[in-house]
Design a protein around this motif. Structure first.
Motif, PDB file in Angstrom:
ATOM      1  N   ARG A   1       0.837  -1.200   0.000  1.00 28.68           N
ATOM      2  CA  ARG A   1       0.000   0.000   0.000  1.00 28.68           C
ATOM      3  C   ARG A   1       0.870   1.247   0.000  1.00 28.68           C
ATOM      4  O   ARG A   1       2.051   1.196   0.305  1.00 28.68           O
ATOM      5  CB  ARG A   1      -0.905   0.012   1.218  1.00 28.68           C
TER       6      ARG A   1
ATOM      7  N   CYS B   1      -6.686   6.345   3.821  1.00 30.13           N
ATOM      8  CA  CYS B   1      -7.205   4.986   3.675  1.00 30.13           C
ATOM      9  C   CYS B   1      -7.546   4.495   5.075  1.00 30.13           C
ATOM     10  O   CYS B   1      -6.651   4.337   5.898  1.00 30.13           O
ATOM     11  CB  CYS B   1      -6.164   4.090   3.016  1.00 30.13           C
TER      12      CYS B   1
ATOM     13  N   ASP C   1      -7.029   0.264   5.675  1.00 29.41           N
ATOM     14  CA  ASP C   1      -7.060  -0.707   4.583  1.00 29.41           C
ATOM     15  C   ASP C   1      -8.407  -1.407   4.458  1.00 29.41           C
ATOM     16  O   ASP C   1      -8.515  -2.486   3.891  1.00 29.41           O
ATOM     17  CB  ASP C   1      -5.932  -1.741   4.737  1.00 29.41           C
TER      18      ASP C   1
ATOM     19  N   LYS D   1     -11.055  -0.931   2.617  1.00 27.16           N
ATOM     20  CA  LYS D   1     -11.560  -1.246   1.275  1.00 27.16           C
ATOM     21  C   LYS D   1     -10.887  -2.483   0.705  1.00 27.16           C
ATOM     22  O   LYS D   1     -11.542  -3.321   0.082  1.00 27.16           O
ATOM     23  CB  LYS D   1     -11.377  -0.051   0.340  1.00 27.16           C
TER      24      LYS D   1
ATOM     25  N   CYS E   1      -4.366   2.237  -4.379  1.00 25.52           N
ATOM     26  CA  CYS E   1      -3.797   3.558  -4.085  1.00 25.52           C
ATOM     27  C   CYS E   1      -2.517   3.787  -4.887  1.00 25.52           C
ATOM     28  O   CYS E   1      -2.305   4.871  -5.431  1.00 25.52           O
ATOM     29  CB  CYS E   1      -3.533   3.697  -2.588  1.00 25.52           C
TER      30      CYS E   1
END
Length: 118
Positions: free
Chosen positions: A3, A13, A16, A18, A82
């Motif tokens: 990420r 975010c 995490d 999602k 991302c």
């Protein structure tokens, strides 16, 4: 999974969520696991824009050593949405992972992009 460091640092975010929900629902790039057991065993940062450009590789190397003791393996690495959508260094990250990781590199995680923020 890899990420974006800045997304995490700036709380863009939410933990995490999602990516984890997409895996649980088998949506987005996790659809490939429908009907299969699959889990995220590690989420690492990319290494920051001006930081260690090989941090993800080093983190996965350490993870691989730890998983040997648990008789587990990593079959694939997902590069987060991302990074795929917003990172100017994504090509470098992808190239390094594809060259050195020794597992399938999957570009993306979820498709939960809002049409607008406000």
């Amino acid at each position: 999974m890899v990420r974006c460091y800045l997304f995490r640092k700036r709380n863009l975010c939410p933990g995490d969520a999602k990516c984890l929900i997409a895996l649980n629902r088998r949506e987005g790039e996790f659809e490939r696991y429908k009907g299969e057991e699959a889990a995220i065993v590690e989420i690492v940062d990319c290494g920051e824009c001006e930081g260690n450009r090989n941090r993800a590789l080093l983190s996965f190397g350490l993870l691989k050593m730890q998983l040997v003791a648990l008789n587990e393996t990593v079959d694939a690495i997902h590069v987060g949405t991302c990074i795929m959508n917003f990172c100017p260094r994504k090509d470098h990250i992808l190239e390094a992972l594809k060259e050195k990781a020794g597992v399938e590199i999957i570009e993306g995680t979820h498709k939960y992009m809002p049409p607008t923020i406000f």
